[in-house]
Design an enzyme around this catalytic site. Sequence first.
Site, PDB file in Angstrom:
ATOM      1  N   SER A 150       0.859  -1.199   0.000  1.00 38.81           N
ATOM      2  CA  SER A 150       0.000   0.000   0.000  1.00 38.81           C
ATOM      3  C   SER A 150       0.889   1.241   0.000  1.00 38.81           C
ATOM      4  CB  SER A 150      -0.857   0.005   1.273  1.00 38.81           C
ATOM      5  OG  SER A 150      -1.437   1.275   1.502  1.00 38.81           O
ATOM      6  N   TYR A 163      -3.426  -1.349   9.870  1.00 37.60           N
ATOM      7  CA  TYR A 163      -3.298  -1.485   8.419  1.00 37.60           C
ATOM      8  C   TYR A 163      -1.923  -1.002   7.965  1.00 37.60           C
ATOM      9  CZ  TYR A 163      -4.694  -1.265   3.493  1.00 37.60           C
ATOM     10  OH  TYR A 163      -4.791  -1.462   2.134  1.00 37.60           O
TER      11      TYR A 163
HETATM   12  C1  GCO Z   1      -7.515   4.730   4.576  1.00 33.59           C
HETATM   13  C2  GCO Z   1      -7.463   3.743   3.426  1.00 33.59           C
HETATM   14  C3  GCO Z   1      -6.043   3.288   3.162  1.00 33.59           C
HETATM   15  C4  GCO Z   1      -6.096   2.390   1.961  1.00 33.59           C
HETATM   16  C5  GCO Z   1      -5.623   3.168   0.788  1.00 33.59           C
HETATM   17  C6  GCO Z   1      -4.127   3.045   0.589  1.00 33.59           C
HETATM   18  O1  GCO Z   1      -8.319   4.518   5.497  1.00 33.59           O
HETATM   19  O2  GCO Z   1      -6.734   5.694   4.514  1.00 33.59           O
HETATM   20  O3  GCO Z   1      -8.264   2.608   3.724  1.00 33.59           O
HETATM   21  O4  GCO Z   1      -5.552   2.641   4.315  1.00 33.59           O
HETATM   22  O5  GCO Z   1      -5.365   1.271   2.173  1.00 33.59           O
HETATM   23  O6  GCO Z   1      -6.300   2.723  -0.310  1.00 33.59           O
HETATM   24  O7  GCO Z   1      -3.805   1.754   0.194  1.00 33.59           O
END
Ligand code: GCO
Length: 259
Positions: A150, A163
Amino acid sequence: MLPANPAFDLTGRLALVTGSGRGIGHAIARGYALAGARVLLNGRDADRLEAAATALRAELQGAQVRAVPFDVTDAVAVEEACEAIVADHGCPDILVNNAGIQIRGPLTELPIDDWRQVVDTNLTSGFVVGRTFARHMLRRGSGKIVNVCSVMNHLVRASVAPYAAAKSGLGGLTRVMCAEWAPHGIQVNGLAPGYIETDLNAALVADPDFTRWITGRTPAGRWGRVEDLVGPAVWLASSAADFVNGQVIYVDGGMTAVI
Ligand code: GCO
Ligand code: CA
């Protein structure tokens, strides 16, 4: 008319994409089928996965698409699925560790089981699925592994700690996989999407303020589309990237290139 560069051709290759019932994983799996690969769709929900495989076979006449449901966070299920896949289809030539979830919340309030759920699904699964299938790729002396990372490997925002931590960890795992497996003919790279219009981000896409901010932070001036990830994913899975290893490729409309 020059022939298409055969290096990008995936004809005859077997590809397993985790979390490919929908979203980015499904777009990548569809792109692999269009490039000639035999494709194994994965997800936890067997019915939804079978429906996705049926729809893809109907859309791409003649495409070889099968559903292989298993929970990537369950190490025993992964081992069993791997044995069945190798017996039924052979060892995948291409593995995409795409499965991922998002649970947002402030660090001080986030329930620890939510942290664990995100890290298990987004990071530990890459380790478990990756090493389970790599054992077979190592015996064969070839294989392509693409770990879906990501922009959050590089840039973060408040509220997405598990995440961002998991995806950053996946970048590090990608480099160790390269260190251990590149000498044995395996190429492992990360594919790092920017802000892509998917179910995972539906609430953000629907928020005009967030969309204004994100498109302003993205030189391309738009949300990414799942289709934007297909070309880079095909390239990383193809012979055209045989000397690309341990890299994280950002597909983000330029976001990580600018302040
Ligand atoms: C958020 C989004 C990001 C995604 C984005 C980057 O809450 O900012 O869910 O975490 O992952 O698409 O990959
Ligand atoms: Ca929970």
